[in-house]
Design a protein around this motif. Structure first.
Motif, short mmCIF file in Angstrom:
data_model
loop_
_atom_site.label_atom_id
_atom_site.label_comp_id
_atom_site.label_asym_id
_atom_site.label_seq_id
_atom_site.Cartn_x
_atom_site.Cartn_y
_atom_site.Cartn_z
N ASP A 53 0.77 -0.78 0.13
CA ASP A 53 -0.29 -0.19 0.01
C ASP A 53 0.93 1.55 0.15
O ASP A 53 0.50 2.40 -0.91
N LEU A 54 2.00 1.09 0.63
CA LEU A 54 3.06 2.46 1.04
C LEU A 54 4.09 2.76 -0.26
O LEU A 54 3.14 4.00 -0.48
N LEU A 55 4.14 1.64 -1.19
CA LEU A 55 4.36 2.13 -2.48
C LEU A 55 3.40 2.13 -3.35
O LEU A 55 4.04 3.04 -3.96
N PHE A 56 2.34 2.31 -3.54
CA PHE A 56 0.95 2.70 -4.05
C PHE A 56 0.81 4.35 -3.63
O PHE A 56 1.37 4.91 -4.62
N GLU A 57 0.83 4.08 -2.57
CA GLU A 57 0.55 6.14 -1.40
C GLU A 57 1.61 7.06 -1.76
O GLU A 57 1.19 8.12 -1.56
#
Length: 297
Positions: free
Chosen positions: A70-74
């Protein structure tokens, strides 16, 4: 990839497998900064151009780490610049010498608990299980709690002066975690490439979301990679969190971003996607052996 005098953030405190991965990857002669959460590791890298980060992305038993995905996306300013594979060995530790039947409370990170499920069911049948932020956070907690134990790494034994109640309690001896090395994209590491021979030595990671939610849309994406003879090493879906049934695809593929075949494939994929994010091109995994032994106490 051993660098001197760099800064690296990891999920702490000391003794976690993230710290083991960080020191094993970069070497001892660097500056390592423990963080309380994986989110904080990303924030340090995002806000400091001179920092690396080490984060776990997937385990051979438990699968992917959703928080990292999720953090790689956000977080837009963070890219992947490397990876390593760490063998995972779990130990049952306590502040006191106990027989297994006297252990009443067990602390550890949820993934560590899950990776030792068979041992727990067989030997700690009536134990109360409490999840902690990290494996070594569990070691800190048990110092003042009688009849308690923690599951943690071998390195934690000396760091927290603990007794070993049982060794190698993981369900499988083929237990490995893949860690990503992340960096602020505004100070990204640049690798010198031999584009004719690099296909098996580098990996590229992307996230994409198709324009239309329809039958066969994933096949359309895969067909592009097949056309260019590009091997995929991992593909996984995550919900977009915008609408039920809409998904992002996380894809790892062999080769460097400026390989002509990869450039062509990614250009065509962008054209059929509403969202596309380049996560990084980086050297393929290095497996760490005897990980704890390379770390100075």
């Amino acid at each position: 990839m051993l660098l001197n005098h760099l800064n690296c953030a990891f999920l702490g405190p000391k003794g976690t497998f993230s710290e083991i991965a960080a020191i094993s990857y970069f070497g001892n002669d660097n500056n390592f900064y423990p963080q309380k959460t994986i989110t904080e590791v990303f924030e340090v890298v995002e806000n400091n151009k001179n920092f690396y980060g080490i984060v776990p992305i997937e385990n051979s038993i438990e699968g992917s780490v959703s928080t990292v995905m999720d953090l790689l996306f956000e977080i837009s300013d963070v890219v992947i610049v490397g990876e390593c594979i760490v063998p995972i060995r779990h130990f049952l530790l306590s502040n006191e010498t106990l027989s297994l039947e006297k252990v009443k409370v067990l602390y550890s990170h949820q993934q560590a608990i899950n990776q030792c499920n068979k041992f727990i069911k067989k030997n700690l049948k009536s134990v109360e299980i409490i999840f902690t932020a990290s494996t070594t956070n569990a070691c800190e907690i048990i110092s003042n709690i009688p009849n308690s134990a923690a599951i943690a790494s071998k390195r934690a034994i000396q760091l927290y002066n603990l007794k070993v109640l049982a060794s190698d309690i993981q369900d499988s001896n083929n237990n490995y975690t893949r860690f990503l090395v992340i960096k602020n994209k505004n100070n990204e590491v640049t690798f010198v490439k031999d584009l004719e021979n690099e296909v098996n030595r580098y990996k590229t990671s992307i996230i994409c979301a198709p324009k239309y939610n329809k039958a066969g849309v994933l096949c359309d994406i895969l067909e592009i990679f097949k056309r260019e003879n590009i091997n995929l090493t991992r593909i996984e879906s995550r919900p977009t969190k915008k609408q039920l049934g809409e998904y992002l695809f996380y894809i790892d593929l062999e080769g460097y971003i400026h390989n002509p075949k990869i450039e062509c494939a990614l250009k065509d994929i962008k054209n059929i996607c509403s969202f596309f994010k380049f996560l990084g091109s980086y050297p393929l995994k290095r497996e760490m052996n005897s990980t704890e032994e390379v770390i100075k106490n």
